[in-house]
Design a protein around this motif. Structure first.
Motif, short mmCIF file in Angstrom:
data_model
loop_
_atom_site.label_atom_id
_atom_site.label_comp_id
_atom_site.label_asym_id
_atom_site.label_seq_id
_atom_site.Cartn_x
_atom_site.Cartn_y
_atom_site.Cartn_z
N VAL A 159 0.87 -1.22 0.10
CA VAL A 159 -0.02 0.04 -0.01
C VAL A 159 0.71 1.30 0.13
O VAL A 159 1.64 1.58 0.99
N ASP A 160 0.92 1.93 -1.07
CA ASP A 160 1.65 3.21 -1.29
C ASP A 160 3.18 2.99 -1.04
O ASP A 160 3.92 3.67 -0.23
N THR A 164 2.60 -4.59 3.76
CA THR A 164 1.62 -4.76 5.05
C THR A 164 1.08 -6.39 4.93
O THR A 164 0.88 -6.86 3.85
N VAL A 186 -2.66 -2.06 12.14
CA VAL A 186 -3.63 -1.38 11.69
C VAL A 186 -4.98 -2.36 11.33
O VAL A 186 -4.92 -3.44 11.58
N ASP A 187 -6.12 -1.43 11.02
CA ASP A 187 -7.31 -2.50 10.62
C ASP A 187 -7.28 -3.14 9.66
O ASP A 187 -6.55 -3.08 8.55
N PRO A 189 -8.63 -5.52 6.15
CA PRO A 189 -9.90 -5.49 5.36
C PRO A 189 -10.76 -6.41 5.77
O PRO A 189 -10.31 -7.68 6.52
N LEU A 201 -7.06 -3.68 -0.08
CA LEU A 201 -6.74 -2.67 1.22
C LEU A 201 -6.15 -1.30 0.49
O LEU A 201 -5.31 -1.23 0.06
N ASP A 202 -7.17 -0.25 0.78
CA ASP A 202 -6.95 0.95 0.39
C ASP A 202 -6.51 1.15 -0.89
O ASP A 202 -5.46 1.64 -1.55
N GLY A 203 -7.34 0.35 -1.58
CA GLY A 203 -7.24 0.23 -3.25
C GLY A 203 -6.32 -0.53 -3.72
O GLY A 203 -6.18 -0.84 -4.97
N ALA A 204 -5.32 -1.47 -2.97
CA ALA A 204 -4.34 -2.11 -3.29
C ALA A 204 -4.73 -3.65 -3.18
O ALA A 204 -5.50 -4.10 -2.08
#
Length: 220
Positions: A159-160, A164, A186-187, A189, A201-204
């Motif tokens: 992620v970015d 993760t 972190v949370d 998905p 997860l966050d678009g990934a």
């Protein structure tokens, strides 16, 4: 008196001869005294015992997955084993999250993970019982053998530019998850065990693996 003269003469000769023999023995340096009896030889040392190789007990279960909860329902626990190798995950869906790895020797589990995470216990063909330490807490737990779709899932995402790792445990259809990015919890998905390829997860996209005891290298 003349009748005893020969006897006296013989006695004198015998005495003189004995004295000369004693002087001769004492004065002859080449005539050594009889040797002292030899000392008894020391017994030979006993041969060293051959080293005995310690063979660990074979695992009580060749391959299986157990999933369950701590006694007060604080955390969810899953364990997967194959041929003596063990992988486990513990999480509470909020702040507690840890992967562990170790061994199953006989019926005894011994696993460890980062930040002091420890899991010990025993297993058989139906249940696993023990204690787990993670996230600053320690809890007794009980887990049962499960079949898909229940079980343990391992997810990886970028992620970015931040790697993760995500874990999910499904027990009786209820899924609890946790994730860690850059060392922080972190949370996670949402995972639908029926559609693991759909996790994002966050678009990934997240690559999800079922940890079934046959998985290798899931702990890093």
């Amino acid at each position: 008196m003349t009748r005893y003269a020969p006897l006296l003469t013989l006695g004198a000769v015998a005495a003189l001869g004995g004295a000369l023999l004693a002087v001769d023995v004492l004065s002859d340096p080449g005539q050594a005294p009889p040797p002292a009896p030899a000392a008894a030889a020391a017994p030979a040392p006993a041969p060293a015992a051959e080293p005995v190789a310690v063979v660990p007990d074979p695992p009580a279960v060749a391959e299986s997955v157990w999933a369950g909860r701590s006694s007060g329902n604080e955390v969810t626990v899953a364990i997967a084993v194959k041929d003596g190798r063990a992988v486990a995950y513990v999480c509470d869906g909020e702040q507690v999250e840890a992967w562990l790895e170790g061994t199953l020797t006989g019926s005894a589990l011994a696993l460890g993970g980062a930040d002091g995470a420890v899991l010990t216990g025993t297993v058989d063909a139906t249940v696993a019982l023990g204690s787990v330490t993670a996230g600053g807490g320690t809890w007794p737990f009980a887990a049962k053998v499960v079949q898909a779709p229940d079980g343990l899932y391992d997810g990886r995402a970028n992620v970015d530019g931040v790697a993760t790792r995500i874990g999910w445990i499904s027990v009786d259809g209820t899924v609890t998850g946790g994730a860690r990015a850059a060392g922080e919890v972190v949370d996670a998905p949402v995972l639908d065990p029926a559609a693991p390829d759909a996790v994002v997860l966050d678009g990934a996209p997240v690559a999800v693996t079922v940890v079934d005891g046959a998985s290798e290298g899931v702990v890093r």
